[in-house]
Design a protein around this motif. Structure first.
Motif, PDB file in Angstrom:
ATOM      1  N   SER A 102       0.823  -1.202   0.000  1.00 37.31           N
ATOM      2  CA  SER A 102       0.000   0.000   0.000  1.00 37.31           C
ATOM      3  C   SER A 102       0.862   1.258   0.000  1.00 37.31           C
ATOM      4  CB  SER A 102      -0.963   0.010   1.187  1.00 37.31           C
ATOM      5  OG  SER A 102      -0.238   0.035   2.401  1.00 37.31           O
ATOM      6  N   LEU A 103       2.028   1.193   0.615  1.00 40.61           N
ATOM      7  CA  LEU A 103       2.915   2.347   0.627  1.00 40.61           C
ATOM      8  C   LEU A 103       3.602   2.533  -0.717  1.00 40.61           C
ATOM      9  CD1 LEU A 103       4.597   1.863   4.130  1.00 40.61           C
ATOM     10  CD2 LEU A 103       2.777   3.462   3.526  1.00 40.61           C
ATOM     11  N   VAL A 104       3.945   1.445  -1.367  1.00 42.57           N
ATOM     12  CA  VAL A 104       4.640   1.521  -2.643  1.00 42.57           C
ATOM     13  C   VAL A 104       3.697   1.939  -3.763  1.00 42.57           C
ATOM     14  CG1 VAL A 104       5.838   0.156  -4.392  1.00 42.57           C
ATOM     15  CG2 VAL A 104       6.402  -0.140  -1.986  1.00 42.57           C
ATOM     16  N   PHE A 105       2.501   1.389  -3.779  1.00 43.82           N
ATOM     17  CA  PHE A 105       1.604   1.623  -4.893  1.00 43.82           C
ATOM     18  C   PHE A 105       0.704   2.840  -4.722  1.00 43.82           C
ATOM     19  CE2 PHE A 105       2.443  -2.993  -5.202  1.00 43.82           C
ATOM     20  CZ  PHE A 105       3.115  -2.949  -6.411  1.00 43.82           C
ATOM     21  N   ALA A 106       0.451   3.278  -3.516  1.00 43.75           N
ATOM     22  CA  ALA A 106      -0.393   4.448  -3.307  1.00 43.75           C
ATOM     23  C   ALA A 106       0.360   5.683  -3.777  1.00 43.75           C
ATOM     24  CB  ALA A 106      -0.765   4.585  -1.840  1.00 43.75           C
ATOM     25  N   GLN A 107      -0.214   6.376  -4.722  1.00 44.93           N
ATOM     26  CA  GLN A 107       0.413   7.564  -5.264  1.00 44.93           C
ATOM     27  C   GLN A 107      -0.547   8.725  -5.102  1.00 44.93           C
ATOM     28  OE1 GLN A 107       1.532   6.788  -9.314  1.00 44.93           O
ATOM     29  NE2 GLN A 107       2.296   4.765  -8.826  1.00 44.93           N
ATOM     30  N   PRO A 108      -0.035   9.861  -4.664  1.00 52.09           N
ATOM     31  CA  PRO A 108      -0.922  11.006  -4.526  1.00 52.09           C
ATOM     32  C   PRO A 108      -1.382  11.502  -5.897  1.00 52.09           C
ATOM     33  CG  PRO A 108       1.353  11.644  -4.128  1.00 52.09           C
ATOM     34  CD  PRO A 108       1.334  10.149  -4.289  1.00 52.09           C
ATOM     35  N   VAL A 109      -2.585  11.982  -5.942  1.00 57.65           N
ATOM     36  CA  VAL A 109      -3.140  12.518  -7.178  1.00 57.65           C
ATOM     37  C   VAL A 109      -2.823  14.009  -7.222  1.00 57.65           C
ATOM     38  CG1 VAL A 109      -5.241  12.863  -8.515  1.00 57.65           C
ATOM     39  CG2 VAL A 109      -4.964  10.783  -7.165  1.00 57.65           C
ATOM     40  N   SER A 110      -2.180  14.439  -8.287  1.00 60.33           N
ATOM     41  CA  SER A 110      -1.797  15.847  -8.415  1.00 60.33           C
ATOM     42  C   SER A 110      -3.035  16.712  -8.634  1.00 60.33           C
ATOM     43  CB  SER A 110      -0.833  16.033  -9.589  1.00 60.33           C
ATOM     44  OG  SER A 110      -1.520  15.876 -10.821  1.00 60.33           O
ATOM     45  N   ASP A 111      -2.878  17.994  -8.365  1.00 56.85           N
ATOM     46  CA  ASP A 111      -3.974  18.935  -8.598  1.00 56.85           C
ATOM     47  C   ASP A 111      -4.347  18.964 -10.075  1.00 56.85           C
ATOM     48  OD1 ASP A 111      -4.145  19.586  -5.929  1.00 56.85           O
ATOM     49  OD2 ASP A 111      -2.914  21.389  -6.103  1.00 56.85           O
ATOM     50  N   GLN A 112      -3.347  18.864 -10.953  1.00 58.79           N
ATOM     51  CA  GLN A 112      -3.627  18.859 -12.394  1.00 58.79           C
ATOM     52  C   GLN A 112      -4.487  17.652 -12.765  1.00 58.79           C
ATOM     53  OE1 GLN A 112      -0.262  18.939 -15.073  1.00 58.79           O
ATOM     54  NE2 GLN A 112      -1.501  18.272 -16.792  1.00 58.79           N
ATOM     55  N   THR A 113      -4.155  16.487 -12.227  1.00 53.20           N
ATOM     56  CA  THR A 113      -4.933  15.282 -12.518  1.00 53.20           C
ATOM     57  C   THR A 113      -6.351  15.422 -11.997  1.00 53.20           C
ATOM     58  OG1 THR A 113      -2.978  13.873 -12.558  1.00 53.20           O
ATOM     59  CG2 THR A 113      -5.079  12.789 -12.098  1.00 53.20           C
ATOM     60  N   LYS A 114      -6.503  15.920 -10.784  1.00 53.33           N
ATOM     61  CA  LYS A 114      -7.848  16.131 -10.221  1.00 53.33           C
ATOM     62  C   LYS A 114      -8.651  17.079 -11.099  1.00 53.33           C
ATOM     63  CE  LYS A 114      -6.449  15.442  -5.425  1.00 53.33           C
ATOM     64  NZ  LYS A 114      -6.216  16.090  -4.142  1.00 53.33           N
ATOM     65  N   THR A 115      -8.011  18.144 -11.561  1.00 52.20           N
ATOM     66  CA  THR A 115      -8.689  19.129 -12.411  1.00 52.20           C
ATOM     67  C   THR A 115      -9.091  18.508 -13.742  1.00 52.20           C
ATOM     68  OG1 THR A 115      -7.490  20.944 -11.380  1.00 52.20           O
ATOM     69  CG2 THR A 115      -8.431  21.372 -13.546  1.00 52.20           C
ATOM     70  N   GLU A 116      -8.198  17.717 -14.329  1.00 50.48           N
ATOM     71  CA  GLU A 116      -8.518  17.089 -15.616  1.00 50.48           C
ATOM     72  C   GLU A 116      -9.636  16.062 -15.488  1.00 50.48           C
ATOM     73  OE1 GLU A 116      -4.237  17.498 -17.953  1.00 50.48           O
ATOM     74  OE2 GLU A 116      -4.719  15.603 -16.979  1.00 50.48           O
ATOM     75  N   ILE A 117      -9.622  15.270 -14.438  1.00 44.65           N
ATOM     76  CA  ILE A 117     -10.686  14.286 -14.237  1.00 44.65           C
ATOM     77  C   ILE A 117     -12.014  14.990 -14.011  1.00 44.65           C
ATOM     78  CG2 ILE A 117     -11.550  12.466 -12.700  1.00 44.65           C
ATOM     79  CD1 ILE A 117      -8.569  11.615 -12.366  1.00 44.65           C
ATOM     80  N   SER A 118     -11.988  16.036 -13.227  1.00 46.90           N
ATOM     81  CA  SER A 118     -13.195  16.835 -13.001  1.00 46.90           C
ATOM     82  C   SER A 118     -13.712  17.399 -14.326  1.00 46.90           C
ATOM     83  CB  SER A 118     -12.895  17.952 -12.014  1.00 46.90           C
ATOM     84  OG  SER A 118     -14.026  18.749 -11.809  1.00 46.90           O
ATOM     85  N   TYR A 119     -12.790  17.869 -15.161  1.00 51.76           N
ATOM     86  CA  TYR A 119     -13.179  18.399 -16.468  1.00 51.76           C
ATOM     87  C   TYR A 119     -13.837  17.316 -17.317  1.00 51.76           C
ATOM     88  CZ  TYR A 119     -13.040  20.187 -21.174  1.00 51.76           C
ATOM     89  OH  TYR A 119     -13.411  20.566 -22.448  1.00 51.76           O
TER      90      TYR A 119
END
Length: 119
Positions: free
Chosen positions: A13-30
């Protein structure tokens, strides 16, 4: 020994969990907003749904995958949440107006490319 076993069990879980960048959050929201406002229909497991219903479903999948650390990029979201049913493996389809239906993965990738080009 138990201490080391606990650490080893936590590593994936520590190795594979990656934070989601603000850019990614914005693009997914878009992408979700674009789909919702598109008026297109969304086919999932052989049934057609409204764009709003599709967005609700994809958002739930996104939240689940995010909790598992499986979405680090917008492309991860498209590939893991918005391309096919995780239950049946059947691809999702989008149909907009009188245009021919197409698979959702390429459709969303095209929307993403257009969005990035406008920035």
């Amino acid at each position: 020994m138990k201490k080391y076993l606990a650490i080893i069990m936590l590593l994936p879980s520590l190795v594979f969990a990656q934070p989601v960048s603000d850019q990614t959050k914005t693009e997914i929201s878009y992408l979700l907003s674009y789909l919702k406002e598109s008026g297109c229909q969304f086919n999932r497991n052989g049934s057609w749904y409204s764009a709003a219903e599709a967005v609700d479903h994809l958002h739930k999948k996104y939240e689940y995958l995010q909790q598992k650390g499986l979405v680090a990029t917008t492309e991860d979201f498209i590939n893991r949440a918005a391309t096919e049913s995780s239950m049946s493996g059947q691809p999702y389809h989008v149909k907009c107006g009188t245009a021919a239906e197409e698979e959702s993965g390429p459709w969303l990738r095209a929307v993403l490319v257009q969005h990035r080009a406008q920035k």
